[in-house]
Scaffold this active site. Structure first.
Site, PDB file in Angstrom:
ATOM      1  N   LYS A 116      -3.033   9.673   3.913  1.00 17.58           N
ATOM      2  CA  LYS A 116      -3.913   9.127   5.022  1.00 17.58           C
ATOM      3  C   LYS A 116      -4.514  11.004   5.238  1.00 17.58           C
ATOM      4  CE  LYS A 116      -3.725   4.878   5.060  1.00 17.58           C
ATOM      5  NZ  LYS A 116      -2.180   4.477   4.085  1.00 17.58           N
ATOM      6  N   GLU A 200      -6.011  10.950  15.347  1.00 18.17           N
ATOM      7  CA  GLU A 200      -6.952  10.655  14.898  1.00 18.17           C
ATOM      8  C   GLU A 200      -7.391  10.377  17.069  1.00 18.17           C
ATOM      9  OE1 GLU A 200      -7.162   6.608  13.063  1.00 18.17           O
ATOM     10  OE2 GLU A 200      -7.610   8.849  11.091  1.00 18.17           O
ATOM     11  N   LYS A 201      -8.583  10.075  17.552  1.00 11.95           N
ATOM     12  CA  LYS A 201      -8.941   9.431  19.052  1.00 11.95           C
ATOM     13  C   LYS A 201      -8.882   7.965  18.195  1.00 11.95           C
ATOM     14  CE  LYS A 201     -11.493  10.425  22.489  1.00 11.95           C
ATOM     15  NZ  LYS A 201     -10.734  10.497  23.980  1.00 11.95           N
ATOM     16  N   TYR A 202      -8.245   7.812  19.593  1.00 14.47           N
ATOM     17  CA  TYR A 202      -7.568   6.095  20.330  1.00 14.47           C
ATOM     18  C   TYR A 202      -8.743   5.379  20.825  1.00 14.47           C
ATOM     19  CZ  TYR A 202      -5.585   2.256  21.352  1.00 14.47           C
ATOM     20  OH  TYR A 202      -4.685   0.417  22.059  1.00 14.47           O
ATOM     21  N   GLU A 275     -12.239   1.160   4.600  1.00 18.60           N
ATOM     22  CA  GLU A 275     -11.278   0.903   5.771  1.00 18.60           C
ATOM     23  C   GLU A 275     -12.197   1.410   7.095  1.00 18.60           C
ATOM     24  OE1 GLU A 275      -7.725  -1.041   6.585  1.00 18.60           O
ATOM     25  OE2 GLU A 275      -7.758  -1.998   4.116  1.00 18.60           O
ATOM     26  N   GLU A 287      -8.457   4.565   6.366  1.00 20.21           N
ATOM     27  CA  GLU A 287      -8.469   4.656   4.729  1.00 20.21           C
ATOM     28  C   GLU A 287      -8.778   3.654   4.050  1.00 20.21           C
ATOM     29  OE1 GLU A 287      -4.293   2.778   5.174  1.00 20.21           O
ATOM     30  OE2 GLU A 287      -4.912   0.735   5.895  1.00 20.21           O
ATOM     31  N   ARG A 291      -6.240  -1.277  -4.254  1.00 20.58           N
ATOM     32  CA  ARG A 291      -6.136  -2.312  -5.175  1.00 20.58           C
ATOM     33  C   ARG A 291      -6.966  -3.248  -4.243  1.00 20.58           C
ATOM     34  NH1 ARG A 291      -3.739  -4.785  -0.263  1.00 20.58           N
ATOM     35  NH2 ARG A 291      -2.593  -3.211   0.620  1.00 20.58           N
ATOM     36  N   ARG A 337      -4.803 -16.849   7.062  1.00 20.26           N
ATOM     37  CA  ARG A 337      -2.953 -16.206   6.095  1.00 20.26           C
ATOM     38  C   ARG A 337      -1.326 -17.726   7.037  1.00 20.26           C
ATOM     39  NH1 ARG A 337      -2.771  -9.695   4.915  1.00 20.26           N
ATOM     40  NH2 ARG A 337      -4.390  -9.505   4.772  1.00 20.26           N
TER      41      ARG A 337
END
Length: 447
Positions: A116, A200-202, A275, A287, A291, A337
């Site tokens: 990442k 990372e900043k939340y 994403e 990320e 696939r 799903r």
């Protein structure tokens, strides 16, 4: 074009790949564990090879067994499907070294995007917007504290080699950060064998937006619009839809163009998904999945393009044959799903299917390897079906989805069907006003 493809996966995705191959005139080889001897894709494939006992480590993750099966059946290419070996750079390398074509990206790109930190650096250099955070791995808790002071709390600690929410911790202040840093490293070490973490900043109320991309080996790359995957539980996607209720055409074209340009500049090959978190009109890269995605079906429904077919064509060296202008977005699609698990406790519910009826009708698609009498094994992921609905508008799609969920019958085991019926009846979902925390708040999993 390939004459024979070995499908190195199981369940609904193996069946999905088999169907695409058969429509292209390609013969298929199914590999399976002893637990999957009666699986639908095994029954339908031209050939099948048992590669080991039920444990995934001894079967679907057994590289020598998969390569041996490809050798003895004379396969030209290997499709890794989703999960298992799909993002394993070593497997992709070994496939190519043994003279088979890997239906996916190059091992180099799998490695770059699998880390990442490296992925973030790479795409940022190509103009991709990223969440403010650390410039690389955080080697000490002091590094973490200094970075948090620079970008401001709250912050998110994430595993560099992670995914699925493992090795991910939120910290609201320095003391929480000290604990979160140690917990995340330990969890990352246990899950991935790599304890590197970054920060990372939340973001408080972001949506999870992903862009589907495809690139060939001739320098062509396109995007197929976005999917909104914000309905999640513990960082696992539950419902996906496209287009997103939160984006307009201008935003779609903007971020899609950036995504397509990045994979073009990288010399990427095949399908991929980039994403983002999306908040206050801004996109932030998180990320890239190198696939096919579970939710690729949503994109297929709104574009009319078979992504698995395109994946196979590109791997065989064919050019795309069309540009961005040829891609049209029609109507709206939502995917649910369906898992074999208790709808309230989420405990897995393997067992024998006693009564099965899939919904049908215009705009209704069910991707599943279930059949009446099939026994769901306890050894693998609990996803057993994907209900995907398309409509001319989001409202029509919602009405059709409600009807399809009412028709869907899966007897003998507990499933998440009741949860989906609840989700699509909630006013916030109907209005499209949800974020990545919404479902957990609804279920009482967050305060």
């Amino acid at each position: 074009m390939f004459e024979k493809v070995l499908i190195a996966n199981r369940g609904e995705i193996a069946l999905r790949i088999h169907r695409a191959c058969r429509e292209m005139g390609i013969h298929t080889v199914a590999v399976h564990s002893t637990a999957d001897a009666d699986a639908m894709h095994v029954r339908l494939a031209d050939e099948s090879v048992c590669i080991g006992p039920p444990s995934a480590r001894d079967s679907y993750l057994n590289i020598p067994a998969i390569l041996s099966a490809a050798t003895i059946t004379g396969a030209d290419a290997i499709h890794p499907g989703i999960g298992f070996m799909a993002e394993n750079a070593q497997f992709a390398e070994m496939v190519e070294e043994h003279g088979f074509t890997f239906i996916g990206p190059t091992p180099e790109h799998i490695r770059i995007m699998g880390d990442k930190v490296t992925a973030k650096r790479t795409v940022q250099s190509l103009g991709m917007p990223c969440v403010p955070g650390s410039d690389g791995p955080l080697d000490t808790v002091e590094d973490a504290l200094a970075t948090a002071k620079r970008i401001g709390y709250p912050v998110l600690i994430k595993a560099a080699a992670g995914g699925g929410g493992k090795g991910m911790k939120v910290a609201l202040g320095p003391e929480q950060l000290r604990e979160a840093y140690q917990l995340a490293r330990g969890e990352a070490r246990g899950a991935f064998g790599n304890d590197q973490v970054y920060m990372e900043k939340y973001l408080a109320k972001p949506r999870h937006i992903e862009i589907q991309v495809l690139a060939d080996t001739h320098g062509n790359a396109v995007h197929f619009g976005e999917r909104d995957c914000s309905v999640q539980r513990r960082h696992q996607k539950v419902v996906e839809e496209g287009p997103s209720p939160a984006l307009n055409a201008e935003q779609r074209a903007h971020i899609g163009g950036i995504a397509a340009n990045v994979v073009r500049e990288l010399g990427y090959r095949g399908v991929g998904t980039i994403e983002f978190l999306f908040e206050d009109g801004q996109f932030y890269f998180i990320e890239m999945n190198t696939r096919l995605q579970v939710e690729h079906t949503v994109t297929e429904m709104i574009t009319g393009i078979d992504l698995v077919r395109e994946q196979i064509r590109v791997a065989a060296g064919a050019p795309l044959g069309y540009g961005q202008d040829a891609i049209r977005f029609q109507g709206h699609s939502i995917e649910c799903r369906i898992n074999a698990e208790h709808p309230d406790t989420f405990m897995p519910s393997p067992g024998r299917i006693d009564g099965y009826h899939a919904p049908g009708g215009l705009g209704v698609r069910v991707d599943s390897a279930l059949y009446d009498g099939y026994r769901i094994p306890p050894h693998y992921d609990s996803l057993i079906a994907k209900l995907v609905v398309h409509g001319a508008s989001r409202n029509e799609c919602l009405m059709r989805l409600r009807r399809a969920l009412e028709e869907f019958v899966i007897g003998g085991v507990e499933t998440s069907l009741p949860l989906h019926r609840r989700i699509i009846s909630e006013p916030d979902f109907i209005n499209g006003s949800y974020d990545i925390h919404w479902l957990e708040h609804l279920l009482g999993l967050k305060g």
